[in-house]
Motif scaffolding. Sequence first.
Motif, PDB file in Angstrom:
ATOM      1  N   ARG A 110       0.913  -1.153   0.020  1.00 25.97           N
ATOM      2  CA  ARG A 110       0.000   0.012   0.084  1.00 25.97           C
ATOM      3  C   ARG A 110       0.932   1.304   0.204  1.00 25.97           C
ATOM      4  NH1 ARG A 110      -4.401   1.065   4.888  1.00 25.97           N
ATOM      5  NH2 ARG A 110      -4.931   3.035   4.262  1.00 25.97           N
ATOM      6  N   VAL A 111       1.839   1.142   0.827  1.00 25.15           N
ATOM      7  CA  VAL A 111       2.680   2.412   0.843  1.00 25.15           C
ATOM      8  C   VAL A 111       3.406   2.342  -0.359  1.00 25.15           C
ATOM      9  CG1 VAL A 111       5.133   3.175   1.820  1.00 25.15           C
ATOM     10  CG2 VAL A 111       3.300   2.090   3.321  1.00 25.15           C
ATOM     11  N   ASP A 112       4.068   1.422  -0.996  1.00 23.52           N
ATOM     12  CA  ASP A 112       4.771   1.345  -2.366  1.00 23.52           C
ATOM     13  C   ASP A 112       3.676   2.230  -3.438  1.00 23.52           C
ATOM     14  OD1 ASP A 112       6.938   0.424  -4.086  1.00 23.52           O
ATOM     15  OD2 ASP A 112       5.573  -0.959  -4.980  1.00 23.52           O
ATOM     16  N   ARG A 113       2.329   1.531  -3.564  1.00 22.76           N
ATOM     17  CA  ARG A 113       1.429   2.185  -4.620  1.00 22.76           C
ATOM     18  C   ARG A 113       1.326   3.512  -4.276  1.00 22.76           C
ATOM     19  NH1 ARG A 113      -1.123  -2.499  -3.263  1.00 22.76           N
ATOM     20  NH2 ARG A 113      -2.710  -1.434  -1.946  1.00 22.76           N
ATOM     21  N   ALA A 114       1.213   4.219  -2.941  1.00 25.48           N
ATOM     22  CA  ALA A 114       1.046   5.559  -2.616  1.00 25.48           C
ATOM     23  C   ALA A 114       2.208   6.358  -3.262  1.00 25.48           C
ATOM     24  CB  ALA A 114       0.773   5.621  -1.211  1.00 25.48           C
ATOM     25  N   MET A 115       3.356   5.818  -2.796  1.00 18.44           N
ATOM     26  CA  MET A 115       4.619   6.585  -3.148  1.00 18.44           C
ATOM     27  C   MET A 115       4.693   6.669  -4.665  1.00 18.44           C
ATOM     28  SD  MET A 115       7.445   5.020  -0.202  1.00 18.44           S
ATOM     29  CE  MET A 115       7.425   5.694   1.330  1.00 18.44           C
ATOM     30  N   LYS A 116       4.379   5.694  -5.554  1.00 16.14           N
ATOM     31  CA  LYS A 116       4.651   5.605  -6.861  1.00 16.14           C
ATOM     32  C   LYS A 116       3.627   6.485  -7.435  1.00 16.14           C
ATOM     33  CE  LYS A 116       6.671   1.263  -7.373  1.00 16.14           C
ATOM     34  NZ  LYS A 116       6.586  -0.273  -7.730  1.00 16.14           N
ATOM     35  N   ALA A 117       2.669   6.726  -6.787  1.00 16.42           N
ATOM     36  CA  ALA A 117       1.577   7.789  -7.247  1.00 16.42           C
ATOM     37  C   ALA A 117       1.557   9.034  -6.817  1.00 16.42           C
ATOM     38  CB  ALA A 117       0.045   7.099  -6.790  1.00 16.42           C
ATOM     39  N   ASP A 118       2.334   9.324  -5.777  1.00 19.89           N
ATOM     40  CA  ASP A 118       2.469  10.696  -5.149  1.00 19.89           C
ATOM     41  C   ASP A 118       2.864  11.625  -6.241  1.00 19.89           C
ATOM     42  OD1 ASP A 118       2.750  11.784  -2.401  1.00 19.89           O
ATOM     43  OD2 ASP A 118       4.535  12.726  -3.502  1.00 19.89           O
TER      44      ASP A 118
END
Length: 174
Positions: A110-118
């Motif tokens: 979830r953190v990975d997806r959020a960071m990549k979409a930031d």
Amino acid sequence: MLRPILRGAAATAVTVTLAALTVSCGGGGDDGGHRPKAAAAALAAAASDPSDPSGPAAPSDPSGPGPVAPSPQPEKVRDAFAALQATLGDSCTPANCAYLLGRVHDELHRVDRAMKADPKGPGHFPEPIALIARLDQELGADHGVENLKRHQPAVFGARDEINTWMQDHPDDYR
């Protein structure tokens, strides 16, 4: 003005009725399970009635054109990180170890997806993204409980290293 409203209400009533029939009739039976397709075809035919002056099917009719729903906004890094941090106080006891390992794995992604979409871009979060990629490489395609248990130090290590990295970057989660 009242006629289009009544037609919309009638279309909604037909939709609800047909949906209920689809659920109750979808179990196969003598018709080979074709009733739902027939019901959908009947609904589409009724919705595209050329004598209807209100034009295309009402927006409440799923077979007709309607307003396009806005795409969901990507999750914020701070929210995903907060969920990951919530796992820090938990321990891997026999009663909850499988749950905790699965949860930490899910929160890391979830953190990975959020960071990549930031909006700052994934280049702003190189270390956490690399840690998760390294964990994924170590786990391979097997995300089952037994494999997570075999790699428990790597799972918790990635979580802890990301927590440390984020603590050094408070602007990214406050």
